[in-house]
Design an enzyme around this catalytic site. Structure first.
Site, short mmCIF file in Angstrom:
data_model
loop_
_atom_site.label_atom_id
_atom_site.label_comp_id
_atom_site.label_asym_id
_atom_site.label_seq_id
_atom_site.Cartn_x
_atom_site.Cartn_y
_atom_site.Cartn_z
NE ARG A 10 -3.84 0.01 0.31
CZ ARG A 10 -5.08 -0.17 0.75
NH1 ARG A 10 -5.49 -1.36 1.15
NH2 ARG A 10 -5.92 0.82 0.80
CE1 TYR A 86 -3.37 -6.79 1.78
CE2 TYR A 86 -5.78 -6.82 1.78
CZ TYR A 86 -4.58 -6.49 2.39
OH TYR A 86 -4.59 -5.89 3.62
CE LYS A 277 -2.16 -7.33 15.34
NZ LYS A 277 -0.82 -6.72 15.32
NE ARG A 310 -4.66 -8.42 6.95
CZ ARG A 310 -3.54 -8.80 7.50
NH1 ARG A 310 -3.40 -10.01 7.96
NH2 ARG A 310 -2.53 -7.97 7.61
CG LEU A 375 4.98 -0.56 15.14
CD1 LEU A 375 4.75 0.27 13.88
CD2 LEU A 375 6.44 -0.47 15.56
CB VAL A 376 -0.16 -0.96 19.86
CG1 VAL A 376 -1.02 -0.52 21.03
CG2 VAL A 376 -0.92 -0.75 18.56
CE LYS A 378 9.60 -1.40 19.78
NZ LYS A 378 10.65 -1.46 18.77
CG ASP A 497 43.70 -24.94 2.77
OD1 ASP A 497 44.01 -25.77 3.63
OD2 ASP A 497 42.50 -24.60 2.54
CG ASP A 499 40.00 -30.49 3.76
OD1 ASP A 499 39.22 -31.34 3.35
OD2 ASP A 499 41.08 -30.75 4.35
P1 ADQ Z 1 0.20 -4.38 12.41
O1 ADQ Z 1 -0.23 -5.80 12.49
O2 ADQ Z 1 -0.75 -3.47 11.76
O3 ADQ Z 1 1.61 -4.20 11.68
P2 ADQ Z 1 1.15 -2.83 14.80
O4 ADQ Z 1 2.61 -2.91 14.81
O5 ADQ Z 1 0.60 -2.90 16.17
O6 ADQ Z 1 0.45 -3.98 13.97
O7 ADQ Z 1 0.73 -1.48 14.12
C1 ADQ Z 1 -0.60 -1.02 14.16
C2 ADQ Z 1 -0.63 0.49 13.88
O8 ADQ Z 1 -1.97 0.89 13.67
C3 ADQ Z 1 -0.12 1.29 15.06
O9 ADQ Z 1 0.71 2.32 14.60
C4 ADQ Z 1 -1.40 1.88 15.71
O10 ADQ Z 1 -1.25 3.15 16.25
C5 ADQ Z 1 -2.35 1.93 14.55
N1 ADQ Z 1 -3.72 1.66 15.06
C6 ADQ Z 1 -4.14 0.54 15.62
N2 ADQ Z 1 -5.43 0.65 15.98
C7 ADQ Z 1 -5.83 1.87 15.62
C8 ADQ Z 1 -7.08 2.59 15.68
N3 ADQ Z 1 -8.20 2.05 16.16
N4 ADQ Z 1 -7.11 3.80 15.19
C9 ADQ Z 1 -6.00 4.36 14.65
N5 ADQ Z 1 -4.82 3.74 14.56
C10 ADQ Z 1 -4.73 2.51 15.02
C11 ADQ Z 1 2.61 -5.07 11.07
C12 ADQ Z 1 3.06 -6.25 11.89
C13 ADQ Z 1 3.56 -5.79 13.23
C14 ADQ Z 1 4.67 -4.77 13.05
C15 ADQ Z 1 4.26 -3.67 12.09
C16 ADQ Z 1 5.41 -2.77 11.74
O11 ADQ Z 1 2.01 -7.18 12.05
O12 ADQ Z 1 4.01 -6.87 14.01
O13 ADQ Z 1 4.96 -4.18 14.30
O14 ADQ Z 1 3.76 -4.22 10.89
O15 ADQ Z 1 6.49 -3.49 11.26
#
Ligand code: ADQ
Length: 726
Positions: A10, A86, A277, A310, A375-376, A378, A497, A499
């Site tokens: 995307r 996809y 998840k 999805r 990433l959530v 973090k 050498d 081997d």
């Molecule tokens: P994702 O499976 O999408 O990513 P994640 O890393 O948690 O999982 O990222 C989700 C992102 O979407 C976060 O930045 C979060 O802020 C945002 N988000 C989630 N819910 C939201 C909501 N209701 N409204 C707005 N924003 C929302 C894939 C992999 C992960 C990996 C990332 C990056 O599955 O494991 O961490 O790529 O490499």
């Protein structure tokens, strides 16, 4: 670098159709959000799917112009291909398999053809845009065939690949019908990046087992090209999230939410709707916490934020109705007129609403069954700039490897989630701050920009390594010069050498015997009185005697412990002793027990642990452990530990091939010297040679040798050229 071309499924902008009109909106998801600010700071272009079919896009020229003005270049994919690629291969095959849900994985050959077609469409677009000095960075599991397709079209291109999801262990990966094609696709890149070392190891393991390529320190040589696999844990944009707390919009939203929540404490979870998840599991644990602890009823609220995802794949549809049912049931069971235990939001929230939620959540309950990174977790810790709040994180998220101060749980164990929730709700503030401060410091340092920069640095470094190796390549022109020098010389020394240099490695050392061609070649070279041929090997003297005793060559065994000059007897340095072997042997026995496929070779004055036949990853790991243990065990014993190609050897100190080679080099006026070798033990030979000598490393790797050739086959061709027509 000229420009950076980011390629992902995307684009960071999505075109959506609402009421017959097209709108351009930012894409949701970790990659788009994380990289959006960084990529704008570089001279870059993003190539990807825009979310709608080419036909619709053509209708609206201004939409196309808007995308191009933001440096986004759309790839045209038909609706049919999008469905098969996809919804089919990406989300029905690769996603479940790579997240350890093999039972959810379906495979259709037609879908696979679409996956190929879409990867090819991307390759054609990228190849049409790329200029020679561009860096191409391909992202994620949708495009795993692309690096190779690009390599075919642009052999010299700089191509990096990053996988955002886990790379599973071999036992899971092997289930994928087109597994070799995927690996070959990825190996088209110069650098393949993963979130963790575990995933990197799994990938290299599969490459070894399915394609037979060995790796050393993450480097793999494919058709003479060295590429690298490594771990780069993705960070987030630190300022974006920490800065949001002071933002007026976030503060207003936070006040609004607080008013609705009253005094209730907040447990928050934020995910895309996905079976990986672990959302139902965490809801059930929460429900159990409420049953066991009446004190939380009425004053804790679980905010369950789920982004639709999805929606055309059955497992997601089923999960959605399971979740709806579960939330209803829990709210029905525990709720009261004035209190609803779960607030369920099934939508994407604007950034300031998301950060408002993060900043007021007392607990973030993030319990994926598998997650590449997450990433959530973090984002939550970063947004809590007051240092308060508790993160509960499952150990099967990649993020767990950097967030050890969180309460770590096994997401499949409900009891652990329950206890973690109770612990989090009772954790003193001081303890919360202590834990978060450590994590925040780490997250600030290792942010998304650092992640991208490190990936780019390593990619540039890999390209430099390739250039250095290419510069050292013994070209046809240099070979001609070498052969001419040799023909003109009336006193030539060849230090060879065995081997890995004259013959390829076999799983067991006794199996790599010299063929008739090699023996004939050595015989011919050694029979010429103008030549001195020295076979300088790590093998024991009996083996060398048996194989080469009849030739007029000098032999060096056990890296220099034993020397047999031409026509002479075996001699050794008399100070050597093998008494120490009794002490070290039991240690190596232990490593043999712990590493299936490995074995010990005993020589007169050395012990060797071989692990070529062992599982590649385990072998490397055990070799490191063994070297560490041996280094302390040999203290004061006048011994040394040598690391060769898939071997660890213990022997008397002061013995090496270089010292042995000096017996021939010193004091003789050679008009031609050539040395060939393939591993670290040969580096000692290279180092004692005069600067004018022809030193040749067989195989790729950093070396003191002046030249490089690819394989024992090349070594034999070179020797054949030297031996003929003199
Ligand atoms: P994702 O499976 O999408 O990513 P994640 O890393 O948690 O999982 O990222 C989700 C992102 O979407 C976060 O930045 C979060 O802020 C945002 N988000 C989630 N819910 C939201 C909501 N209701 N409204 C707005 N924003 C929302 C894939 C992999 C992960 C990996 C990332 C990056 O599955 O494991 O961490 O790529 O490499």
């Amino acid at each position: 670098m000229d420009r950076l071309l980011i390629v992902s499924n995307r684009l960071p902008l999505t075109v959506q159709e609402r009421k017959g009109e097209l709108h351009v909106e930012p894409s949701v998801g970790g990659l788009a959000t994380g990289l959006s600010s960084w990529y704008k700071s570089c001279n870059s272009m993003w190539i990807g799917w825009a979310g709608i079919t080419p036909k619709k896009m053509k209708r609206e020229k201004d939409i196309m112009d808007r995308l191009l003005s933001e440096n986004c270049h759309p790839v045209s994919i038909s609706q049919q291909d999008i469905d098969a690629y996809y919804n089919g291969i990406c989300n029905r095959t690769i996603w479940p398999l790579f997240h350890y849900f093999p039972l959810y994985a379906q495979y259709s050959e037609d879908d696979w053809q679409a996956y190929r077609r879409v990867n090819t469409a991307f390759a054609n677009v990228v190849a049409g845009i790329a200029r020679p000095n561009d860096v191409i960075w391909v992202h994620d599991y949708h495009l795993m065939l692309l690096p190779r397709l690009l390599r075919e079209r642009l052999p010299k291109a700089t191509v990096g690949f990053f996988l955002h999801i886990p790379f599973p262990s071999f036992e899971i990966f092997r289930l994928l019908p087109s597994r070799e094609e995927v690996l070959e696709g990825l190996l088209g890149a110069d650098l393949v990046g993963f979130h963790t070392y575990d995933y990197t190891g799994h990938f290299l393991d599969s490459v070894h087992r399915l394609l037979g390529y060995d790796s050393a320190m993450g480097q793999v040589v494919v058709s003479g090209r060295t590429l690298r696999a490594d771990a780069f844990p993705m960070g987030i944009s630190h300022e974006h999230f920490s800065g949001a707390v002071g933002d007026v919009k976030t503060q207003a939203e936070r006040r609004r939410m607080r008013k609705k929540l009253g005094d209730c404490r907040v447990v928050l979870s934020v995910d895309r709707l996905d079976y990986t998840k672990g959302i139902p599991e965490r809801l059930e644990a929460y429900s159990e916490v409420l049953s066991r602890n009446p004190k939380y009823r009425g004053n804790v609220i679980f905010v369950l934020l789920v982004v639709p995802s999805r929606t055309r794949v059955e497992h997601y549809v089923r999960l959605k109705s399971q979740l709806d049912g579960l939330v209803g049931e829990i709210n029905g069971r525990h709720g009261t007129i004035g209190w609803m235990p779960i607030w369920y939001l099934y939508r994407s929230l604007p950034f300031h609403s998301l950060t408002a939620l993060y900043s007021l959540a007392d607990v973030a309950l993030i319990t994926p069954l598998r997650d590449g990174m997450n990433l959530v977790a973090k984002e939550y810790v970063t947004t809590r700039t007051d240092g308060k709040g508790v993160l509960i994180l499952s150990e099967t998220a990649g993020a767990a490897q950097e967030m050890g101060e969180a309460i770590m749980i096994n997401a499949s164990n409900q009891e652990e989630i329950i206890r973690a929730l109770e612990q989090a709700l009772e954790m003193p503030e001081q303890e919360q701050v202590r834990r978060n401060t450590i994590m925040q410091k780490r997250l600030r340092r290792y942010n998304v920009v650092r992640w991208a920069d490190e990936f780019m640095d390593r990619l540039a470094h890999t390209k430099k390594l390739q250039r250095d190796l290419a510069e050292k390549a013994l070209t046809a022109e240099m070979q001609r010069r070498l052969v001419n020098d040799f023909r003109d010389s009336d006193k030539s020394l060849l230090l060879l050498d065995y081997d890995g240099t004259l013959v390829s490695f076999s799983p067991r050392p006794e199996e790599s015997r010299p063929g008739a061609r090699l023996k004939g070649l050595l015989k011919k070279l050694a029979a010429d009185p103008r030549n001195e041929v020295v076979l300088i090997s790590g093998r024991d003297k009996r083996t060398l005697e048996r194989r080469f005793g009849s030739l007029k060559v000098a032999l060096v065994a056990e890296h220099g412990v034993w020397v047999r000059k031409k026509g002479g007897q075996w001699e050794t340095i008399d100070i050597l002793s093998g008494d120490w072997k009794e002490q070290i042997h039991p240690m190596l026995d232990l490593w043999v027990d712990r590493t299936p496929g490995s074995f010990i070779e005993e020589k007169d004055f050395s012990l060797v642990w071989h692990y070529r036949k062992a599982d590649a990853r385990l072998g490397e790991l055990r070799a490191r452990e063994l070297i560490n243990s041996l280094t302390s065990a040999i203290a004061g014993l006048n011994l040394q530990v040598l690391e060769g190609s898939k071997v660890v050897e213990v022997k008397n100190a002061g013995i090496n091939k270089g010292r042995a080679a000096l017996q021939w080099i010193a004091g003789v006026d050679w008009s031609f010297i050539m040395a060939m070798g393939d591993d670290t033990t040969d580096e000692d030979t290279f180092r004692v040679l005069p600067a004018t000598a022809w030193s040749i490393r067989v195989g790729v790797g950093a070396s003191a040798a002046r030249f490089n050739i690819s394989s024992p086959g090349d070594a034999i061709s070179l020797l054949t050229g030297m031996a003929s027509g003199r």
